[in-house]
Scaffold this motif. Sequence first.
Motif, PDB file in Angstrom:
ATOM      1  N   GLN A  19       0.817  -1.214   0.000  1.00 57.00           N
ATOM      2  CA  GLN A  19       0.000   0.000   0.000  1.00 57.00           C
ATOM      3  C   GLN A  19       0.855   1.270   0.000  1.00 57.00           C
ATOM      4  N   GLU A  20       2.053   1.183   0.533  1.00 59.07           N
ATOM      5  CA  GLU A  20       2.924   2.364   0.572  1.00 59.07           C
ATOM      6  C   GLU A  20       3.349   2.786  -0.833  1.00 59.07           C
ATOM      7  N   ASN A  21       3.243   1.864  -1.818  1.00 61.07           N
ATOM      8  CA  ASN A  21       3.668   2.160  -3.188  1.00 61.07           C
ATOM      9  C   ASN A  21       2.506   2.548  -4.086  1.00 61.07           C
ATOM     10  N   LEU A  22       1.343   2.864  -3.485  1.00 62.82           N
ATOM     11  CA  LEU A  22       0.183   3.268  -4.274  1.00 62.82           C
ATOM     12  C   LEU A  22       0.452   4.612  -4.951  1.00 62.82           C
ATOM     13  N   ILE A  23       0.302   4.656  -6.274  1.00 64.22           N
ATOM     14  CA  ILE A  23       0.543   5.877  -7.048  1.00 64.22           C
ATOM     15  C   ILE A  23      -0.752   6.645  -7.254  1.00 64.22           C
ATOM     16  N   SER A  24      -1.805   5.953  -7.660  1.00 66.42           N
ATOM     17  CA  SER A  24      -3.069   6.639  -7.939  1.00 66.42           C
ATOM     18  C   SER A  24      -4.230   5.673  -7.747  1.00 66.42           C
ATOM     19  N   ARG A  25      -5.413   6.254  -7.534  1.00 70.49           N
ATOM     20  CA  ARG A  25      -6.634   5.464  -7.384  1.00 70.49           C
ATOM     21  C   ARG A  25      -7.768   6.216  -8.073  1.00 70.49           C
ATOM     22  N   ASN A  26      -8.488   5.531  -8.941  1.00 68.26           N
ATOM     23  CA  ASN A  26      -9.563   6.161  -9.687  1.00 68.26           C
ATOM     24  C   ASN A  26     -10.807   5.279  -9.637  1.00 68.26           C
ATOM     25  N   VAL A  27     -11.961   5.913  -9.429  1.00 73.57           N
ATOM     26  CA  VAL A  27     -13.238   5.196  -9.384  1.00 73.57           C
ATOM     27  C   VAL A  27     -14.100   5.681 -10.535  1.00 73.57           C
ATOM     28  N   THR A  28     -14.534   4.741 -11.378  1.00 76.00           N
ATOM     29  CA  THR A  28     -15.421   5.058 -12.499  1.00 76.00           C
ATOM     30  C   THR A  28     -16.843   4.685 -12.115  1.00 76.00           C
ATOM     31  N   GLU A  29     -17.686   5.687 -11.968  1.00 81.77           N
ATOM     32  CA  GLU A  29     -19.066   5.432 -11.575  1.00 81.77           C
ATOM     33  C   GLU A  29     -19.849   4.883 -12.764  1.00 81.77           C
ATOM     34  N   LEU A  30     -20.635   3.855 -12.503  1.00 82.67           N
ATOM     35  CA  LEU A  30     -21.431   3.227 -13.535  1.00 82.67           C
ATOM     36  C   LEU A  30     -22.890   3.638 -13.400  1.00 82.67           C
ATOM     37  N   PRO A  31     -23.602   3.792 -14.498  1.00 82.87           N
ATOM     38  CA  PRO A  31     -25.034   4.128 -14.403  1.00 82.87           C
ATOM     39  C   PRO A  31     -25.806   2.984 -13.773  1.00 82.87           C
ATOM     40  N   HIS A  37      15.766  -9.214  10.422  1.00 85.35           N
ATOM     41  CA  HIS A  37      15.000  -8.129   9.800  1.00 85.35           C
ATOM     42  C   HIS A  37      15.374  -6.805  10.441  1.00 85.35           C
ATOM     43  N   GLY A  38      15.087  -5.727   9.710  1.00 90.40           N
ATOM     44  CA  GLY A  38      15.309  -4.389  10.227  1.00 90.40           C
ATOM     45  C   GLY A  38      14.140  -3.907  11.058  1.00 90.40           C
ATOM     46  N   ARG A  39      13.831  -2.624  10.930  1.00 87.09           N
ATOM     47  CA  ARG A  39      12.760  -2.020  11.737  1.00 87.09           C
ATOM     48  C   ARG A  39      11.390  -2.423  11.212  1.00 87.09           C
ATOM     49  N   LEU A  40      10.489  -2.782  12.140  1.00 86.47           N
ATOM     50  CA  LEU A  40       9.119  -3.133  11.766  1.00 86.47           C
ATOM     51  C   LEU A  40       8.359  -1.864  11.381  1.00 86.47           C
ATOM     52  N   LEU A  41       7.754  -1.874  10.191  1.00 86.80           N
ATOM     53  CA  LEU A  41       6.995  -0.719   9.716  1.00 86.80           C
ATOM     54  C   LEU A  41       5.494  -0.894   9.927  1.00 86.80           C
ATOM     55  N   SER A  42       4.971  -2.090   9.641  1.00 83.08           N
ATOM     56  CA  SER A  42       3.535  -2.301   9.791  1.00 83.08           C
ATOM     57  C   SER A  42       3.220  -3.784   9.924  1.00 83.08           C
ATOM     58  N   ILE A  95       3.187  -8.322   6.789  1.00 87.98           N
ATOM     59  CA  ILE A  95       4.238  -7.787   7.665  1.00 87.98           C
ATOM     60  C   ILE A  95       5.232  -7.031   6.786  1.00 87.98           C
ATOM     61  N   VAL A  96       5.554  -5.805   7.169  1.00 88.36           N
ATOM     62  CA  VAL A  96       6.457  -4.969   6.369  1.00 88.36           C
ATOM     63  C   VAL A  96       7.618  -4.504   7.248  1.00 88.36           C
ATOM     64  N   PHE A  97       8.831  -4.647   6.718  1.00 88.87           N
ATOM     65  CA  PHE A  97      10.039  -4.220   7.422  1.00 88.87           C
ATOM     66  C   PHE A  97      10.823  -3.228   6.564  1.00 88.87           C
ATOM     67  N   ASP A  98      11.584  -2.378   7.251  1.00 92.27           N
ATOM     68  CA  ASP A  98      12.617  -1.562   6.607  1.00 92.27           C
ATOM     69  C   ASP A  98      13.920  -2.325   6.785  1.00 92.27           C
ATOM     70  N   GLU A  99      14.420  -2.928   5.685  1.00 94.78           N
ATOM     71  CA  GLU A  99      15.562  -3.852   5.767  1.00 94.78           C
ATOM     72  C   GLU A  99      16.919  -3.191   5.498  1.00 94.78           C
ATOM     73  N   ARG A 100      16.960  -1.869   5.434  1.00 95.58           N
ATOM     74  CA  ARG A 100      18.239  -1.224   5.091  1.00 95.58           C
ATOM     75  C   ARG A 100      19.318  -1.497   6.120  1.00 95.58           C
ATOM     76  N   CYS A 103      14.282  -0.694   1.498  1.00 94.62           N
ATOM     77  CA  CYS A 103      13.615   0.139   2.503  1.00 94.62           C
ATOM     78  C   CYS A 103      12.190  -0.317   2.758  1.00 94.62           C
ATOM     79  N   PHE A 104      11.693  -1.231   1.915  1.00 93.38           N
ATOM     80  CA  PHE A 104      10.303  -1.658   2.062  1.00 93.38           C
ATOM     81  C   PHE A 104      10.210  -3.122   1.644  1.00 93.38           C
ATOM     82  N   ALA A 105      10.231  -4.040   2.605  1.00 96.20           N
ATOM     83  CA  ALA A 105      10.135  -5.471   2.335  1.00 96.20           C
ATOM     84  C   ALA A 105       8.840  -6.003   2.928  1.00 96.20           C
ATOM     85  N   ALA A 106       7.940  -6.479   2.052  1.00 95.45           N
ATOM     86  CA  ALA A 106       6.618  -6.935   2.503  1.00 95.45           C
ATOM     87  C   ALA A 106       6.532  -8.455   2.442  1.00 95.45           C
TER      88      ALA A 106
END
Length: 532
Positions: A156-168, A328-333, A429-434, A440-443
């Motif tokens: 989810q941290e890598n989400l770029i865009s989200r679009n919803v197309t409404e249908l009739p 593992h590195g620091r726990l992110l989520s 489970i997501v870690f920062d493995e640096r 920086c983001f290992a899921a």
Amino acid sequence: MEEIKYPSIEQVKEMQVQHTSVTAIEWNASSHGMMACSGVFYSRRIEPNGDGVTLTYSCKREAQDITEEVYRCDKSDWERLTAIIDRENLYAWENLRIDPEKDNRPIIYDCSSSSNITLITGSGRYCINCDTAKFCGGGEVIDGIIGIFKECGDRQENLISRNVTELPKPDWMKRGFMSMGTPKQPESEPQPEQVQGEWTYTGGAWTCPECNFEGNEGKFCANCGSWRPDLDPNRNKAPQPQPEQIQGEWTYTGGTWTCPECNFEGNEGKFCANCGSWRPDLDPNRNKAPQTQPAFPMMNGMMKAMGLLGDDKPDEQLAALLEKQVAHGRLLSFEYSSWSNGMSMNSHSESSTRLVLSESGEATVVQRVQQGNFDAAVTEYRADERAVADLEKYIRENNLTNLTELKYDRSKDPFANVTDTSGGAHYSIVFDERSVGGSCFAAFSLDTDAISQHGGTGMLDSLRGFITKLTLGSKMIKTYTEPQKPMGMSGFMGMGAIMGMAQQGAEKWVCSECGYEGNDGKYCKNCGSPKK
């Protein structure tokens, strides 16, 4: 050379297929039931885009609109996919066929589903039917490809865009499913009055017997806050005195309570906010003697053999993964999410509990529950430090991220091909493995079905316990609702829209106690609190 009508997967891998380099990879899945709007469609597409790689996820489920999300992926994800394609000669897999004489799968008439993986090149498209490939012995390869798609979508941290197309929405959908094919009547037939105790209910809005306020819609009167009579939990109960109740060696007065294990005072929920122990009068084991044998050993054994009940003893693969040390590195989520789909309208449900840790160490828990097209209930907590520390310790000491290697074997599930209802759950489970030489983001995504199938039911019980402590042992920050979409179904089968129960023109206000946003009277329809 005679053409092989039903080639084996080994023979297909040896076939020579002329192709150019793959430019995009898609995974598409759909299902359709007998009920209106029960169709569900998912599409995931991974492709190089400029200097990076993106995943485009499109979803259309039930009577909802089309949602499209774009995620940023690691180049390694693309490299892993192309390596599998080249190694397995996946371009030739569209030649796989199922011999009907050997097909012993049950035939399902009331629902259909399909799933395929498509390779897109400069010279054409190569479509592989996932069910056919799995039947022919390629399940491990298909699951590996799908697993990469899911990993990309889980970030989810890598989400770029989200679009919803409404249908009739057609008129019958606005009025409700039961009116499909029936022309809209200018006026509904009057309903006979039904007597409920000492008040009269006509099936639509209701009149409060306490203050005679008319036009109520919710569980509470919008004018005086009284219960709707047929929903009042105390309507058939005599008032009970509330003397002090002695529970073993502690005294409970009906308010806050002191934990007998650690003497922590001021607890309000079912668990101690300090040590996580049960509130004594609610402890399910307070009056039970330890059981060494299951209550129904024969029945449990049969259910485990059929795959209907998970084993509580880890098998060799799970035991080995739990012992395999990993740093593992620091726990992110940390997140638990589940979902289910049925064939009827508004049968879809989702729930999730997500723990997020900031760089400063502050931990927040967000709990979300969504049922059909009703408002989603969202609660945010400031996580208890001890609960977070205990969870992180459990994750690291048991090497839980190794469990991503577990695969769910559909052949052991007697209901694997029953598609009129579906559901699933997983842990992320997501870690920062640096700090350990990684990204920086290992899921890591854990499939609960796979863990249970390999004998990890005890581990799943422990994780559920941690999820409970993250909410009940933490301080609530706020609670609110996410309103349903406009023109969505209102209530069961759209009954709210059919009966014209919505009030028009009233100014809406948000309840400060429960966060419900659709109030227009003096009291909250959801919890009965007065307007402030």
